[in-house]
Design an enzyme around this catalytic site. Sequence first.
Site, PDB file in Angstrom:
ATOM      1  N   ASN A  10       0.990  -1.178  -0.069  1.00 42.77           N
ATOM      2  CA  ASN A  10       0.005   0.030  -0.041  1.00 42.77           C
ATOM      3  C   ASN A  10       1.012   1.218  -0.006  1.00 42.77           C
ATOM      4  O   ASN A  10       1.466   1.761   0.889  1.00 42.77           O
ATOM      5  CB  ASN A  10      -0.988   0.074   1.338  1.00 42.77           C
ATOM      6  CG  ASN A  10      -1.648   1.379   1.343  1.00 42.77           C
ATOM      7  OD1 ASN A  10      -1.973   1.773   0.525  1.00 42.77           O
ATOM      8  ND2 ASN A  10      -2.319   1.384   2.443  1.00 42.77           N
ATOM      9  N   TRP A  11       0.880   1.765  -1.193  1.00 38.61           N
ATOM     10  CA  TRP A  11       1.794   2.942  -1.186  1.00 38.61           C
ATOM     11  C   TRP A  11       1.595   4.242  -0.676  1.00 38.61           C
ATOM     12  O   TRP A  11       2.119   5.266  -0.529  1.00 38.61           O
ATOM     13  CB  TRP A  11       2.316   3.166  -2.806  1.00 38.61           C
ATOM     14  CG  TRP A  11       3.154   1.929  -3.359  1.00 38.61           C
ATOM     15  CD1 TRP A  11       3.309   0.686  -2.629  1.00 38.61           C
ATOM     16  CD2 TRP A  11       3.654   1.893  -4.939  1.00 38.61           C
ATOM     17  NE1 TRP A  11       4.186   0.080  -3.509  1.00 38.61           N
ATOM     18  CE2 TRP A  11       4.249   0.614  -4.953  1.00 38.61           C
ATOM     19  CE3 TRP A  11       3.902   2.724  -5.768  1.00 38.61           C
ATOM     20  CZ2 TRP A  11       5.035   0.057  -5.959  1.00 38.61           C
ATOM     21  CZ3 TRP A  11       4.416   2.231  -6.990  1.00 38.61           C
ATOM     22  CH2 TRP A  11       4.921   1.142  -6.954  1.00 38.61           C
ATOM     23  N   LYS A  12       0.258   4.288  -0.540  1.00 36.61           N
ATOM     24  CA  LYS A  12      -0.442   5.412   0.146  1.00 36.61           C
ATOM     25  C   LYS A  12      -0.254   6.660  -0.826  1.00 36.61           C
ATOM     26  O   LYS A  12      -0.178   6.418  -1.962  1.00 36.61           O
ATOM     27  CB  LYS A  12      -0.075   5.802   1.642  1.00 36.61           C
ATOM     28  CG  LYS A  12      -0.228   4.365   2.435  1.00 36.61           C
ATOM     29  CD  LYS A  12      -0.177   4.709   3.881  1.00 36.61           C
ATOM     30  CE  LYS A  12      -0.232   3.211   4.544  1.00 36.61           C
ATOM     31  NZ  LYS A  12      -0.306   3.366   6.204  1.00 36.61           N
ATOM     32  N   HIS A  96      -9.868   1.090   4.576  1.00 35.81           N
ATOM     33  CA  HIS A  96      -8.324   1.326   5.406  1.00 35.81           C
ATOM     34  C   HIS A  96      -8.744   2.478   6.554  1.00 35.81           C
ATOM     35  O   HIS A  96      -9.525   3.637   6.282  1.00 35.81           O
ATOM     36  CB  HIS A  96      -7.446   2.086   4.543  1.00 35.81           C
ATOM     37  CG  HIS A  96      -6.189   1.999   5.068  1.00 35.81           C
ATOM     38  ND1 HIS A  96      -5.664   2.933   5.887  1.00 35.81           N
ATOM     39  CD2 HIS A  96      -5.152   0.960   4.977  1.00 35.81           C
ATOM     40  CE1 HIS A  96      -4.592   2.617   6.286  1.00 35.81           C
ATOM     41  NE2 HIS A  96      -3.967   1.578   5.804  1.00 35.81           N
ATOM     42  N   GLU A  98      -7.250   4.875   7.628  1.00 35.62           N
ATOM     43  CA  GLU A  98      -6.915   6.115   7.150  1.00 35.62           C
ATOM     44  C   GLU A  98      -8.244   6.917   6.488  1.00 35.62           C
ATOM     45  O   GLU A  98      -8.531   8.041   6.789  1.00 35.62           O
ATOM     46  CB  GLU A  98      -5.478   6.502   6.319  1.00 35.62           C
ATOM     47  CG  GLU A  98      -4.439   5.957   7.214  1.00 35.62           C
ATOM     48  CD  GLU A  98      -3.211   5.389   6.603  1.00 35.62           C
ATOM     49  OE1 GLU A  98      -3.211   5.598   5.444  1.00 35.62           O
ATOM     50  OE2 GLU A  98      -2.229   4.895   7.359  1.00 35.62           O
ATOM     51  N   GLU A 168      -5.780  -4.721  10.331  1.00 36.99           N
ATOM     52  CA  GLU A 168      -4.555  -3.741  11.018  1.00 36.99           C
ATOM     53  C   GLU A 168      -5.001  -2.921  12.165  1.00 36.99           C
ATOM     54  O   GLU A 168      -5.903  -2.214  12.024  1.00 36.99           O
ATOM     55  CB  GLU A 168      -4.561  -2.837   9.485  1.00 36.99           C
ATOM     56  CG  GLU A 168      -4.429  -3.375   8.459  1.00 36.99           C
ATOM     57  CD  GLU A 168      -3.760  -2.478   7.179  1.00 36.99           C
ATOM     58  OE1 GLU A 168      -2.573  -2.471   6.793  1.00 36.99           O
ATOM     59  OE2 GLU A 168      -4.261  -1.148   7.181  1.00 36.99           O
ATOM     60  N   GLY A 174       2.076   2.570  10.895  1.00 36.99           N
ATOM     61  CA  GLY A 174       3.154   3.577  10.812  1.00 36.99           C
ATOM     62  C   GLY A 174       3.922   3.973  12.074  1.00 36.99           C
ATOM     63  O   GLY A 174       4.592   4.962  11.885  1.00 36.99           O
ATOM     64  N   SER A 214       3.190  -2.063  10.492  1.00 37.25           N
ATOM     65  CA  SER A 214       4.577  -1.985  10.719  1.00 37.25           C
ATOM     66  C   SER A 214       5.151  -3.360  10.405  1.00 37.25           C
ATOM     67  O   SER A 214       5.968  -3.877  11.113  1.00 37.25           O
ATOM     68  CB  SER A 214       4.929  -1.451  12.191  1.00 37.25           C
ATOM     69  OG  SER A 214       4.452  -0.243  12.171  1.00 37.25           O
ATOM     70  N   GLY A 235       2.510  -1.047   4.329  1.00 37.25           N
ATOM     71  CA  GLY A 235       2.836   0.445   3.917  1.00 37.25           C
ATOM     72  C   GLY A 235       4.239   0.725   3.914  1.00 37.25           C
ATOM     73  O   GLY A 235       4.893   0.558   2.746  1.00 37.25           O
ATOM     74  N   GLY A 236       4.968   1.232   4.818  1.00 38.41           N
ATOM     75  CA  GLY A 236       6.116   1.898   4.864  1.00 38.41           C
ATOM     76  C   GLY A 236       7.310   0.976   4.097  1.00 38.41           C
ATOM     77  O   GLY A 236       7.975   1.376   3.261  1.00 38.41           O
TER      78      GLY A 236
HETATM   79  P1  PGA Z   1       2.466   0.337   7.731  1.00 40.22           P
HETATM   80  O1  PGA Z   1       1.168   0.499   6.909  1.00 40.22           O
HETATM   81  O2  PGA Z   1       3.135  -1.072   7.001  1.00 40.22           O
HETATM   82  O3  PGA Z   1       3.350   1.354   7.310  1.00 40.22           O
HETATM   83  O4  PGA Z   1       2.210   0.238   9.270  1.00 40.22           O
HETATM   84  C1  PGA Z   1       0.303  -0.370   6.946  1.00 40.22           C
HETATM   85  C2  PGA Z   1      -1.034   0.105   6.168  1.00 40.22           C
HETATM   86  O5  PGA Z   1      -1.466   0.985   6.601  1.00 40.22           O
HETATM   87  O6  PGA Z   1      -1.756  -0.760   5.288  1.00 40.22           O
END
Ligand code: PGA
Length: 255
Positions: A10-12, A96, A98, A168, A174, A214, A235-236
């Site tokens: 997930n590149w956001k 998600h 977010e 999640e 993050g 994470s 994500g990251g």
């Molecule tokens: P993260 O994000 O790996 O940076 O914690 C995961 C996500 O939000 O899908």
Amino acid sequence: MIRKKLIAGNWKMNKTSSDATALVTELVAEVGRTSDVDIVVCPPFTSLEVVGKAIEGSSIKLGAQNMHHEASGAYTGEISAAMLRAIFTNYVILGHSERRTYFGETDAFINKKVLAALKNQLKPILCVGETLAERESGSTLKVVQTQLEANLEGVSKDLATNVVIAYEPVWAIGTGKVATTEQAQEVHAFIRSLLVKLFGDAIAQKVRILYGGSMKPANAPELLSQKDIDGGLIGGAALEARSFTDLIKSAAAVK
Ligand code: PGA
């Protein structure tokens, strides 16, 4: 095990289309022929098409990070499922945390998107998870149950195996704080039991449940070896070819 592991990036809101092309070109070279793990990359809308072209002929699949449930119309700033299908998108991240937190997406709204995605042959990666306050007050399972039941309402048994669930924990996204393997496996097993209730055992055993929050090459092997953890939503660590390919290799190494 009948479930193939799935690693989704997930590149956001990261990467211009040229940055996205550079990253995906490296991924294709490194893991583009992988067949024992399903790989999905979810760039921002502006890079979907170039990334889609770059992965042509490889085993990497394309995912979007969001969509609207209506087919078309006066919804400024939105993208429909048909538009995503027209550029060969296979997956779409929905619900998600977010989106739920910053954009006010409700369970009912997310449910409409899940149904629209399935109707258009897109596989939803449906995200659920509790906040830190909810975990500390002991309501994790209740929160996950409420989200899952509401978000999957009306999904037919025929289409349920096209759904991917991502657990999640919001407090782990993050933040560098990863859920312990026991915490994650407990919720994954609970989600599987809910899927059994909703769709029956045979279907529930086929649905993949990813962990997200994470996840990194260092903690992935332990998480991915849990019985009900079928992959990761990253994500990251998906923003760099090295860490993402290491995660894919971890998933491939799990027996
Ligand atoms: P993260 O994000 O790996 O940076 O914690 C995961 C996500 O939000 O899908």
